[in-house]
Write a protein that holds these residues in place. Sequence first.
Motif, PDB file in Angstrom:
ATOM      1  N   LEU A  44      41.427  12.296  20.082  1.00 40.51           N
ATOM      2  CA  LEU A  44      40.524  13.427  20.279  1.00 40.51           C
ATOM      3  C   LEU A  44      39.291  12.955  21.026  1.00 40.51           C
ATOM      4  O   LEU A  44      39.154  11.768  21.333  1.00 40.51           O
ATOM      5  CB  LEU A  44      40.183  14.110  18.953  1.00 40.51           C
ATOM      6  N   ALA A  45      38.416  13.889  21.276  1.00 41.07           N
ATOM      7  CA  ALA A  45      37.179  13.603  22.009  1.00 41.07           C
ATOM      8  C   ALA A  45      37.466  12.841  23.290  1.00 41.07           C
ATOM      9  O   ALA A  45      36.916  11.773  23.531  1.00 41.07           O
ATOM     10  CB  ALA A  45      36.188  12.842  21.120  1.00 41.07           C
ATOM     11  N   SER A  46      38.332  13.368  24.092  1.00 41.36           N
ATOM     12  CA  SER A  46      38.696  12.759  25.369  1.00 41.36           C
ATOM     13  C   SER A  46      39.066  11.296  25.212  1.00 41.36           C
ATOM     14  O   SER A  46      38.674  10.461  26.020  1.00 41.36           O
ATOM     15  CB  SER A  46      37.553  12.885  26.382  1.00 41.36           C
ATOM     16  N   GLY A  47      39.750  11.023  24.171  1.00 42.05           N
ATOM     17  CA  GLY A  47      40.250   9.665  23.996  1.00 42.05           C
ATOM     18  C   GLY A  47      39.262   8.719  23.359  1.00 42.05           C
ATOM     19  O   GLY A  47      39.548   7.541  23.203  1.00 42.05           O
ATOM     20  N   ARG A  48      38.105   9.176  22.967  1.00 42.31           N
ATOM     21  CA  ARG A  48      37.140   8.259  22.376  1.00 42.31           C
ATOM     22  C   ARG A  48      37.489   7.937  20.931  1.00 42.31           C
ATOM     23  O   ARG A  48      36.938   7.027  20.332  1.00 42.31           O
ATOM     24  CB  ARG A  48      35.725   8.813  22.503  1.00 42.31           C
ATOM     25  N   LEU A  49      38.361   8.714  20.382  1.00 46.70           N
ATOM     26  CA  LEU A  49      38.800   8.440  19.019  1.00 46.70           C
ATOM     27  C   LEU A  49      40.295   8.710  18.960  1.00 46.70           C
ATOM     28  O   LEU A  49      40.748   9.767  19.390  1.00 46.70           O
ATOM     29  CB  LEU A  49      38.047   9.350  18.054  1.00 46.70           C
ATOM     30  N   GLY A  50      41.011   7.760  18.487  1.00 45.18           N
ATOM     31  CA  GLY A  50      42.447   7.967  18.409  1.00 45.18           C
ATOM     32  C   GLY A  50      43.061   6.987  17.448  1.00 45.18           C
ATOM     33  O   GLY A  50      42.403   6.063  16.959  1.00 45.18           O
ATOM     34  N   GLY A  51      44.312   7.217  17.188  1.00 45.10           N
ATOM     35  CA  GLY A  51      44.948   6.273  16.279  1.00 45.10           C
ATOM     36  C   GLY A  51      46.356   6.684  15.952  1.00 45.10           C
ATOM     37  O   GLY A  51      46.903   7.638  16.496  1.00 45.10           O
ATOM     38  N   ALA A  52      46.935   5.914  15.056  1.00 45.54           N
ATOM     39  CA  ALA A  52      48.298   6.201  14.616  1.00 45.54           C
ATOM     40  C   ALA A  52      48.434   5.769  13.172  1.00 45.54           C
ATOM     41  O   ALA A  52      47.784   4.815  12.733  1.00 45.54           O
ATOM     42  CB  ALA A  52      49.313   5.475  15.485  1.00 45.54           C
ATOM     43  N   ILE A  53      49.248   6.496  12.451  1.00 44.95           N
ATOM     44  CA  ILE A  53      49.580   6.125  11.083  1.00 44.95           C
ATOM     45  C   ILE A  53      51.099   6.134  10.997  1.00 44.95           C
ATOM     46  O   ILE A  53      51.735   7.056  11.494  1.00 44.95           O
ATOM     47  CB  ILE A  53      49.009   7.140  10.065  1.00 44.95           C
ATOM     48  N   GLU A  54      51.627   5.086  10.402  1.00 41.78           N
ATOM     49  CA  GLU A  54      53.085   5.011  10.307  1.00 41.78           C
ATOM     50  C   GLU A  54      53.479   4.635   8.891  1.00 41.78           C
ATOM     51  O   GLU A  54      52.789   3.868   8.232  1.00 41.78           O
ATOM     52  CB  GLU A  54      53.642   3.891  11.196  1.00 41.78           C
ATOM     53  N   TYR A  55      54.628   5.126   8.490  1.00 44.94           N
ATOM     54  CA  TYR A  55      55.241   4.630   7.279  1.00 44.94           C
ATOM     55  C   TYR A  55      56.693   4.319   7.615  1.00 44.94           C
ATOM     56  O   TYR A  55      57.339   5.078   8.329  1.00 44.94           O
ATOM     57  CB  TYR A  55      55.171   5.668   6.152  1.00 44.94           C
ATOM     58  N   TYR A  56      57.176   3.206   7.131  1.00 47.22           N
ATOM     59  CA  TYR A  56      58.584   2.903   7.377  1.00 47.22           C
ATOM     60  C   TYR A  56      59.246   2.410   6.109  1.00 47.22           C
ATOM     61  O   TYR A  56      58.598   1.896   5.195  1.00 47.22           O
ATOM     62  CB  TYR A  56      58.742   1.858   8.485  1.00 47.22           C
ATOM     63  N   ARG A  57      60.549   2.591   6.081  1.00 47.39           N
ATOM     64  CA  ARG A  57      61.342   2.017   5.002  1.00 47.39           C
ATOM     65  C   ARG A  57      62.621   1.510   5.643  1.00 47.39           C
ATOM     66  O   ARG A  57      63.353   2.253   6.271  1.00 47.39           O
ATOM     67  CB  ARG A  57      61.669   3.073   3.955  1.00 47.39           C
ATOM     68  N   ARG A  58      62.839   0.248   5.544  1.00 47.06           N
ATOM     69  CA  ARG A  58      64.031  -0.325   6.170  1.00 47.06           C
ATOM     70  C   ARG A  58      64.904  -0.993   5.108  1.00 47.06           C
ATOM     71  O   ARG A  58      64.441  -1.822   4.357  1.00 47.06           O
ATOM     72  CB  ARG A  58      63.663  -1.316   7.271  1.00 47.06           C
ATOM     73  N   ASP A  59      66.136  -0.564   5.066  1.00 44.38           N
ATOM     74  CA  ASP A  59      67.084  -1.143   4.114  1.00 44.38           C
ATOM     75  C   ASP A  59      68.100  -1.977   4.877  1.00 44.38           C
ATOM     76  O   ASP A  59      68.800  -1.468   5.745  1.00 44.38           O
ATOM     77  CB  ASP A  59      67.830  -0.032   3.354  1.00 44.38           C
TER      78      ASP A  59
END
Lengths: 514, 996
Positions: free
Chosen positions: B698-713
């Motif tokens: 947001l804010a023209s790219g001045r704030l950004g991010g990612a959240i991930e959750y994974y589960r690998r069997d």
Amino acid sequence: MKKLLLTISTFLSILLVFSSCNDLSQNVHSDIAEQNFYETERQVLAAAGPAYSGLRTYTQIAGIWGVQELTTDETVLPTRGQHWYNDGMYQRYQRHTWHAEEGNTNIAWNDIFSGINTTNRLLHQFGEIEEKSEALELITYELRGLRAFWYFLALDMFGNVPLVTSYEEADAAPATNSRQEVFNFVEEELTSVIPNLSSEVNSNTYGRFHRWAAYATLAKLYLNAEVYTGSPRYGDALSALNAIIDSGNYSLEDNYFANFAVENQGSSENIFVIPYDHTYTTEWGSMHQPHFWTLHFVGNQAVNMQYGAWGGFAGGPEFVQSYDDADERKDIWLTGVQTTPAGDTLYNNQELPSDSALVYTESISSLENAHKNEGARLMKYDYTGAQEWSLDNDYAIYRYADILLMKAEVLMRQNGGNATSEAVTLVNEVRSRAFDNPGEHMYSTGSLTMDTLLAERGWELAGEAWRRNDLVRFDEFASGSWTFKSPVDETRNIFPIPQQQINSNPNLEQNPGY
Amino acid sequence: MGKRQIVGYRQFRNRKLVNALFMGGLVFLLLSMTVDHVFAQGQGKETIEGIVSDASTGEPLPGVNILVKGTSVGTSSNTDGSYEVTVPSLQDTLVVSFVGFQTQEVTIAGRRTIDITLQPQAISGEELVVVGYGTQTRREISGSVSSVTPEDFNEGAVSNPMQLLQGKVAGLSVVNTNGGDPTSDFEVRLRGSSSLNASSEPLVVIDGIPGGDLNQLNPNDIESIDILKDGSAAAIYGTRGTNGVILVTTKKGNAGSVQVEYSGKVQTQQIQRSIDVLSAEQYRTLKSRLSESDPDIASSMTDYGASTDWFNEVTRNPVSNIHSLALSGGMENTTYRASLYYANQQGVMLSSGQNEYRGNINLQQSNLDGRLQLDLRLGVSDLQENTVDYDAIRQSIKWNPTEPVYNESGELNEKLGAWQYQNPVGVLTERTTDDGTTRFHGDLAASLKVLNNLEVTAQAGMQSNKWLNGYYEPSYSYPQEVNGTHGTASRAAGRTTTNTFESTIEWSRDISSHSVDLIGGYSYQKFTDEGFDAENTEFITDGFSYNNLGSGSYLEEGQAGMGSYKTESKLVGYFSRLTYNFDQRYFLSASGRYEGSSKFGENNKWGFFPAVSAAWDLSNEEFTGLSEQFDLFKLRVGFGITGNQGIDPYIPLQRLNASGYFYYQGEFIPGYEPVSNPNPNLQWETKEELNVGIDWTLASGRLGGAIEYYRRDTKDLLHEYDVPVPPNLYETTWANVGSMRNSGFEVSLNTVPVQTRELNWVVDFNIEHRKNELLTLSNDQYQLEYRNEGAIGSPGIEAWSHRYEPGRSIGSIHGYRYEGLTEDGEWIFSDLNDDDQYTPEDRTYIGNGVPDFFAGLTSRLNYKNWDMTVMFRGMFGHQVINHKRIWYDNPTTLPNNIMVSAMDSEIRDDPRFSSLQVEDADFVKLDNLTLGYTLPAEQIGFRDARVFLTGTNLLLITGYSGLDPEVATGGLTPGLDDRQDYPSTRTFTLGVNLSF
């Protein structure tokens, strides 16, 4: 446009050609796929090799030999400062407080059962070969004999073990058989192969499981039958022993130490041997290495041994002190100030002042914290000039002296534990060569008792891995006591099935008391 | 003529600089550049000028490339963003490009003044990301993919490209396992280890060729690194996708006159922490103190009269330098980039170091009006390494500090016959280890547009690594003296080769709001590994070193070894992927790979690895109201199945090999026996991974991010099982039995807190949490309750260090729990089964070597011409076995030297491994601090010129008492800080980047 079409069609054809390969066959280069082996006589003989090279594990201190020896009064591996603690394993071996997870017991088990499996495998594979040469026929009988020998060791050490006699049809997790069943198997196999085994004693049968090795194994089996099955078989033991004695193939060497010399192939007394050679027998875990295990770190210089030693086990103090001072056999134990062959004194290093001479003592102050110089060192096999990692001395599993002493024991046991004149003659025959003036040291029917016979066996056979077997038979193993050992429960007369084995084979049944 | 004079002046200045600073060979290149430059500019007819600025801030952008489309004519913008370019015609088009911004095409359309604004890439979600067999825009991606571009790379004396990424990507751990050893590699893990015995290394793909070697690249040649983290993204690489995929794209040349980039670095290092052992004076003090209380020990402590700081004796202040020179350019249809790299790195331990050359060429040719594109890449490198025996560190701890380094006759002081006690200086200096490696890689790729929306590609490549190692132990060295031999030499040579062929066919179509892309392909790889080695002992002179192996006597006597080997394996795969998006709002991707490996059993060679993922960009949905603030708000979910075949080839087969000699009729003859237990049912280890994530800016790219959750069997774990003998040949068999679960979350945050005309401040933060659980190790056929791993070591301790067991996580440290000491200074451990003795049953779980959290924080500050980057990196929640303390923090180790802390220790018992030596190892490192100054390039004749100073590992915040809490986190025995290790260092690098 023409060029474009040409390019496109060329491109696509190339793609099609290259994209069609889906062959996933494997090319083996530096090993041989099994189906391509056993094509020549030489290859067949080479395949039989592991049955014999596997036998070399017998002398491992961290294995069969060590488990049989370091648990007796004959030898002990004390913790020396920070060295040889090994999580208390060697202390527990000496005190008979071992548990089911001791690493060396597991190694012993693995060595025995690998030997059994190798013979099973080879019997199966050789069975597939239709036209057998004479040499291969003979080896097939030897393999059965070797398997019986391994099972004899298994029943001696572990008692109740799984009896697996087929390679192809073996259970995935073989169940435990009783000691009696294993006993019967060993007896049947040995008696059945004996007529077919070679009776020659020459370089062709040297190091092989010939008829006399089979008889000696049978004799050990019958001598201990009461321990193994509850029923004594002394008559059968006597026949087996007499077969060896009457064959006239063996005789006592004039010099006790000739049997243990660097080049001891010529010994007329060694019956079943494991050949070693510092150039050819170089696999770790199956070399002849008592010199590394017993000598002090700098003690190698006393015998011109190439590499530094590891400073481990020593003679049990009471045992070493029990010899008659005139008994030359006591010389297998190194004691006193150590010098180089040139006469230069060797010095301690590290934990004792470095200007103090290296002195091996007969006594050992503590099982938990001994100095590195404490304890007499075993040098029965001659270590002089030992090169590389293995001794060249061939290891004798059965010696003629043992056969004679066994016969004396059988005669005494048949006579209610009392000496007979024949028994006295046999024991004196063995004992006399150890003294400069033997006359003063001979037994009579009065002085030869079961106790002195056991002691005599100890002095004669020290370091030959029969002490535990003897002590159990004389009821002095679990219930005996010596310097670092108090009586323990009788269940300690056999070792536990290693926990590691039970983990991989739930059908194994743990021995009572563990 | 006037211009020529200016150029001549520039040339003079440049030359002076270059001569003064670096190498003379550059002059030639410089000359050619100058001529080229003049020639190019001389063609112009019309002049266009203007200012280039950043669309998001309005700041002028210096160094922007401006090229006349389809020609090699161009320039770059000045520090104030202004540019001036002479064009052949006012009807041409300008191509304006700059790192981190979207490339823009501007038609001149008769204008003479054109101001250009560039859109930053990070904001828009439109930058291209390499996803394996193709590219997608950031917005379109529905799997878990991270990208790192050069401006985010770590600076300093980087020789291994993985160093560029340390602390940058949530989920990617790059761990220094061997301190400051320049010859050591990094431990790279994506989302931890998902296998027990098979490989846990991510797959590296360099310019489309899977299985690349990062060490063959010049770090300055890297255009971008894209990381496929989850199963849905990695499944297109089927068999080797389990551990994630690292895709490296190298730089290509641009049409135009030659561009020269030079980067030079000089580095020195300093020990980060040293081991606090008794000094000679303290040793003497202790000796006299003990002469009352413990005369036995005191008398064994000999005072040899010297005062030696052994740690100091085995280490030094090393100097390293790294140079890289790249040339790029080209004509309308042909472009090139060629680079040379040279590194001479000294290690902090005596004798350790390496010397390396790498050369790479990328050539591109466009034919048939752009329908046929040919890419040729070639690279060679030559590496000479001097590895050292880490035992020198253990020896430096235990050696008596009153011992002199050299005796009166000037020879190294040695104590022959003492147990594992050899002069630490000799360990490093009286051995020769020369390991040479030559790497070659080459590939040719062609792509052809058969129709406008149908493209066919083919790529064929070959990589080979050849090595030739030499080792010599001279007759006067300790091991030779102890063994009474006169020199041991060995040589080893070998080659690994990978042959690759891949082809794809791709169809794409946009119909109104629907966009579809379908790709299918074929992949073939063959791996060969072969080698030879021989050793010999007993030489008549030390003068041969390892160069006259035949002159020793041991080989002839049958006492030395010689051997050779060769193995090979093949992988064949067919793959396909469909991507679809509707209106840049809904995204769908589905892929499958059917792949076979020769390594598995006859009936199980082939496996199918499907994946599907979907994403929804809420910021493009009117009803959510998110489009106001958010440039991107994307929800993603993906599921993929991948395989692992990282085991030795041939395991399923019954093979025979030599088993040692046996005595047969008077001679020793060789025997043959089976090599291992065959398992014809051996098959793929497979991993199923579910991944959900949110990407937002947001804010023209001045704030950004990612959240991930994974589960690998992971299922059908490739593992060696204990099996009974008989019926088996050996005590272990490879089988597919167990399963384990890895799960975790990853958060990354990218912010630009300040963005003004003169000041720009960027802060990136990432943190990840990893959790591992071994679910089972047994099935009907194979049972395993637990397995002990690792060995604490001698003298005296027969204990494992780790155990894995279902219900627990991999890396669990297992041993006695320390409770205190008795009055006599003997150990008290928890006696868990109350049997009054310490048995293996009393050992329990006392820690775990795998961190729960990994975090990285980077702050980049630009103020006018100055820039400052600070990078912190941390690992948390793990324990480390301080191996050195087991022996050296215990006074019973006397008369060998001990740690200062052991002087007043109450311990009077032999060394035992327990929780006493297992320490919490959470740490934060100030891993990189870089201060840079960009010179007013134009004034001194450069396109770009920057000098910088980098310090790494400057600050270590930890409660851990050992040298470095950063030790291996992978494998089955993580968290072991070995007594034989390589010290960690702080490094200081002075560097310069020039381009013109």
